[in-house]
Motif scaffolding. Structure first.
Motif, PDB file in Angstrom:
ATOM      1  N   THR A  47       0.958  -1.118  -0.181  1.00  9.23           N
ATOM      2  CA  THR A  47       0.033  -0.105  -0.098  1.00  9.23           C
ATOM      3  C   THR A  47       0.882   1.192   0.099  1.00  9.23           C
ATOM      4  O   THR A  47       1.806   1.480   0.863  1.00  9.23           O
ATOM      5  CB  THR A  47      -0.909  -0.091   1.450  1.00  9.23           C
ATOM      6  OG1 THR A  47      -1.460  -1.243   1.314  1.00  9.23           O
ATOM      7  CG2 THR A  47      -2.106   1.254   1.271  1.00  9.23           C
TER       8      THR A  47
ATOM      9  N   GLN B  67       1.207   5.329   0.059  1.00  4.87           N
ATOM     10  CA  GLN B  67       0.480   6.597   0.660  1.00  4.87           C
ATOM     11  C   GLN B  67       1.345   7.656   0.257  1.00  4.87           C
ATOM     12  O   GLN B  67       2.438   7.822   0.197  1.00  4.87           O
ATOM     13  CB  GLN B  67       0.437   6.503   2.151  1.00  4.87           C
ATOM     14  CG  GLN B  67      -0.654   5.399   2.527  1.00  4.87           C
ATOM     15  CD  GLN B  67      -2.133   5.927   2.142  1.00  4.87           C
ATOM     16  OE1 GLN B  67      -2.419   6.779   1.652  1.00  4.87           O
ATOM     17  NE2 GLN B  67      -2.944   4.801   2.412  1.00  4.87           N
TER      18      GLN B  67
ATOM     19  N   ALA C 270      -2.551   7.794  -1.696  1.00  2.06           N
ATOM     20  CA  ALA C 270      -3.021   6.773  -2.885  1.00  2.06           C
ATOM     21  C   ALA C 270      -3.034   7.784  -4.043  1.00  2.06           C
ATOM     22  O   ALA C 270      -3.428   8.895  -4.125  1.00  2.06           O
ATOM     23  CB  ALA C 270      -4.640   6.522  -2.291  1.00  2.06           C
ATOM     24  N   LEU C 271      -2.888   6.903  -5.150  1.00  7.28           N
ATOM     25  CA  LEU C 271      -3.065   7.403  -6.485  1.00  7.28           C
ATOM     26  C   LEU C 271      -3.811   6.356  -7.300  1.00  7.28           C
ATOM     27  O   LEU C 271      -3.639   5.326  -7.002  1.00  7.28           O
ATOM     28  CB  LEU C 271      -1.584   7.678  -7.036  1.00  7.28           C
ATOM     29  CG  LEU C 271      -0.726   8.647  -6.680  1.00  7.28           C
ATOM     30  CD1 LEU C 271       0.872   8.463  -7.215  1.00  7.28           C
ATOM     31  CD2 LEU C 271      -1.124   9.866  -6.647  1.00  7.28           C
ATOM     32  N   ALA C 272      -4.559   6.962  -8.217  1.00  8.11           N
ATOM     33  CA  ALA C 272      -5.487   6.245  -9.211  1.00  8.11           C
ATOM     34  C   ALA C 272      -4.675   4.970  -9.766  1.00  8.11           C
ATOM     35  O   ALA C 272      -4.973   3.887  -9.813  1.00  8.11           O
ATOM     36  CB  ALA C 272      -6.315   7.151 -10.226  1.00  8.11           C
ATOM     37  N   ALA C 273      -3.289   5.280 -10.223  1.00  8.52           N
ATOM     38  CA  ALA C 273      -2.619   4.136 -10.825  1.00  8.52           C
ATOM     39  C   ALA C 273      -2.060   3.284  -9.861  1.00  8.52           C
ATOM     40  O   ALA C 273      -1.385   2.355 -10.242  1.00  8.52           O
ATOM     41  CB  ALA C 273      -1.475   4.661 -11.615  1.00  8.52           C
ATOM     42  N   ASP C 274      -2.247   3.247  -8.545  1.00  8.14           N
ATOM     43  CA  ASP C 274      -1.619   2.210  -7.632  1.00  8.14           C
ATOM     44  C   ASP C 274      -1.917   0.848  -8.004  1.00  8.14           C
ATOM     45  O   ASP C 274      -1.040  -0.187  -8.079  1.00  8.14           O
ATOM     46  CB  ASP C 274      -1.867   2.475  -6.208  1.00  8.14           C
ATOM     47  CG  ASP C 274      -1.277   3.751  -5.625  1.00  8.14           C
ATOM     48  OD1 ASP C 274      -0.376   4.319  -6.252  1.00  8.14           O
ATOM     49  OD2 ASP C 274      -1.773   4.346  -4.568  1.00  8.14           O
ATOM     50  N   GLY C 275      -3.445   0.638  -8.398  1.00  4.59           N
ATOM     51  CA  GLY C 275      -3.817  -0.747  -8.675  1.00  4.59           C
ATOM     52  C   GLY C 275      -3.089  -1.274  -9.748  1.00  4.59           C
ATOM     53  O   GLY C 275      -2.547  -2.520  -9.664  1.00  4.59           O
TER      54      GLY C 275
ATOM     55  N   ASN D   4       1.823   0.219 -20.549  1.00  3.47           N
ATOM     56  CA  ASN D   4       1.831   0.750 -19.160  1.00  3.47           C
ATOM     57  C   ASN D   4       2.719   1.792 -18.807  1.00  3.47           C
ATOM     58  O   ASN D   4       2.524   2.462 -18.044  1.00  3.47           O
ATOM     59  CB  ASN D   4       1.941  -0.173 -18.080  1.00  3.47           C
ATOM     60  CG  ASN D   4       0.848  -1.121 -17.734  1.00  3.47           C
ATOM     61  OD1 ASN D   4      -0.284  -0.794 -18.149  1.00  3.47           O
ATOM     62  ND2 ASN D   4       1.255  -2.255 -17.063  1.00  3.47           N
TER      63      ASN D   4
ATOM     64  N   THR E 190       1.805   5.461 -18.063  1.00  5.45           N
ATOM     65  CA  THR E 190       1.038   5.654 -16.678  1.00  5.45           C
ATOM     66  C   THR E 190       2.068   5.584 -15.613  1.00  5.45           C
ATOM     67  O   THR E 190       2.223   6.238 -14.683  1.00  5.45           O
ATOM     68  CB  THR E 190      -0.085   4.607 -16.574  1.00  5.45           C
ATOM     69  OG1 THR E 190      -1.133   4.630 -17.702  1.00  5.45           O
ATOM     70  CG2 THR E 190      -0.955   4.596 -15.187  1.00  5.45           C
TER      71      THR E 190
ATOM     72  N   TRP F 224       3.038   8.316 -12.943  1.00  6.87           N
ATOM     73  CA  TRP F 224       3.133   7.712 -11.604  1.00  6.87           C
ATOM     74  C   TRP F 224       4.392   7.874 -10.841  1.00  6.87           C
ATOM     75  O   TRP F 224       4.434   8.339  -9.652  1.00  6.87           O
ATOM     76  CB  TRP F 224       2.645   6.279 -11.542  1.00  6.87           C
ATOM     77  CG  TRP F 224       2.723   5.482  -9.869  1.00  6.87           C
ATOM     78  CD1 TRP F 224       1.204   5.422  -9.266  1.00  6.87           C
ATOM     79  CD2 TRP F 224       3.415   4.886  -9.394  1.00  6.87           C
ATOM     80  NE1 TRP F 224       1.771   4.789  -8.140  1.00  6.87           N
ATOM     81  CE2 TRP F 224       3.038   4.393  -8.283  1.00  6.87           C
ATOM     82  CE3 TRP F 224       5.135   4.352  -9.562  1.00  6.87           C
ATOM     83  CZ2 TRP F 224       3.749   3.612  -7.131  1.00  6.87           C
ATOM     84  CZ3 TRP F 224       5.841   3.929  -8.646  1.00  6.87           C
ATOM     85  CH2 TRP F 224       5.003   3.482  -7.374  1.00  6.87           C
TER      86      TRP F 224
ATOM     87  N   GLU G  55       4.848  11.504  -9.884  1.00  4.10           N
ATOM     88  CA  GLU G  55       4.179  11.913  -8.671  1.00  4.10           C
ATOM     89  C   GLU G  55       4.812  11.293  -7.353  1.00  4.10           C
ATOM     90  O   GLU G  55       4.916  12.048  -6.557  1.00  4.10           O
ATOM     91  CB  GLU G  55       2.796  11.371  -8.902  1.00  4.10           C
ATOM     92  CG  GLU G  55       1.833  12.207  -9.924  1.00  4.10           C
ATOM     93  CD  GLU G  55       0.564  11.962  -9.570  1.00  4.10           C
ATOM     94  OE1 GLU G  55      -0.041  12.696  -8.561  1.00  4.10           O
ATOM     95  OE2 GLU G  55      -0.408  11.466 -10.280  1.00  4.10           O
TER      96      GLU G  55
END
Ligand SMILES: C[S@@+](CC[C@H](N)C(=O)[O-])C[C@H]1O[C@@H](n2cnc3c(N)ncnc32)[C@H](O)[C@@H]1O
Length: 300
Positions: free
Chosen positions: A179, A181, A183-188, A262, A265, A269, A272
């Motif tokens: 996990t 932190q 959280a970002l949308a692309a973490d998954g 990917n 993205t 990611w 960021e």
């Protein structure tokens, strides 16, 4: 690969970086239960074998817990890490004011009245697991290794332990929880790609990755061992920005490698994550399991 490698092996720098996190994450309860289960057989010193010992972090973590005279064999296939073991262990001992000397590849450390003897052994555990001399030792340990191996390899380990029952302490096996932190949308996407990559072949068959510890726990319980597991998670806070960015770069690279579509993205990611690290707000939790298996009463 879930870890940092260089020239086809694990770099000593990466193992050094992770050692303090491992040290605080380890289950002290299971380490003490392992200690209580050890019964010296040949002579008074405890005899231990560490599988995939790298630069010796498991020895440095466990020897002070186990106390008293100890003889260790640290097995690894990487000659550079076997060389690093001696330097890392000697330096660690001297920083604590203990007397360390080496003769013919045997390292001796005097800690008060106790003597710890350590010898490296070069062995390819993919091929030569059955050359591990379990009958010699009182206990078997391994750390940060089992997520690299296959179900078939774990079956062979179980068969060995059925033939020559010994307490086993297997620490810091990743279990797939990660996990980031904030959280970002692309973490998954990043984490799914990472987990997919983790179950590739690391030289010991198709690795089980995050399923390894639970698979081993099941198999050993089925053959009559008393098995306990405890979480030993890394909590990597903002103070570890070098390690966090090493892991973020690795995660982004793996995501692009698993699926080149990917790449864009993953790159955004990473930018960021770098900004989070600069602002001191980046953190990561990495799930691990420690496992203790004690031979069943019928086999002791
Ligand atoms: C993540 S590192 C952990 C090292 C050490 N246990 C630690 O915690 O610092 C994985 C270790 O597995 C070793 N390894 C990988 N494949 C191996 C094989 N086929 N035989 C023996 N050792 C192997 C690597 O050389 C490396 O030292």
């Amino acid at each position: 690969m879930s870890e940092q490698e260089s020239s086809g092996g694990f770099s000593a720098d990466w193992l050094r970086l992770r050692e303090p996190l491992d040290l605080v994450a380890r289950s002290q309860t299971l380490a003490l239960a392992f200690k209580a289960a050890l019964k010296p057989r040949n002579g008074s010193a405890l005899k231990l074998i560490d599988l995939a010992a790298g630069a010796g972090a498991n020895f440095r973590a466990l020897a002070p817990v186990l106390e008293g005279d100890q003889d260790w064999i640290l097995v690894d296939h990487d000659p550079m890490l076997l060389t690093a073991q001696r330097a890392e262990i000697s330096g660690w001992a001297r920083r604590r004011g203990w007397h360390a000397r080496e003769e013919d590849g045997l390292l001796q450390i005097d800690v008060g009245a106790a003597r710890w003897q350590v010898r490296g052994q070069q062995l390819d555990l993919a091929r030569d697991l059955d050359r591990v001399d379990l009958a010699w030792c009182d206990g078997l340990v391994t750390t940060a290794f089992l997520d690299l191996v296959s179900a078939a390899w774990l079956d062979s380990l179980c068969a060995l332990l059925a033939k020559v029952p010994r307490p086993l302490l297997a620490t810091l096996t990743v279990d797939g929880r990660r996990t980031w932190q904030p959280a970002l949308a692309a973490d998954g996407l990043i984490t799914q790609a990472f987990l997919a990559h983790q179950v590739g072949d690391k030289g010991l068959g198709e690795s089980l990755g995050g399923q390894a510890a639970s698979y081993l726990a099941q198999q050993l319980a089925a053959q009559g061992c008393g098995v306990s597991t405890q979480e030993s998670d890394w909590h990597i806070g903002a103070g570890h920005s070098e390690l966090l960015m090493t892991m973020a770069r690795e995660a982004a690279a793996v995501a692009a490698e698993v699926d080149p579509s990917n790449a864009r993205t993953a790159s955004a990611w990473l930018t960021e994550r770098s900004s989070h690290a600069d602002r001191g707000v980046l953190s990561l939790e990495v799930g691990h399991l420690d496992l203790l298996a004690l031979p069943g009463p019928a086999r002791t």
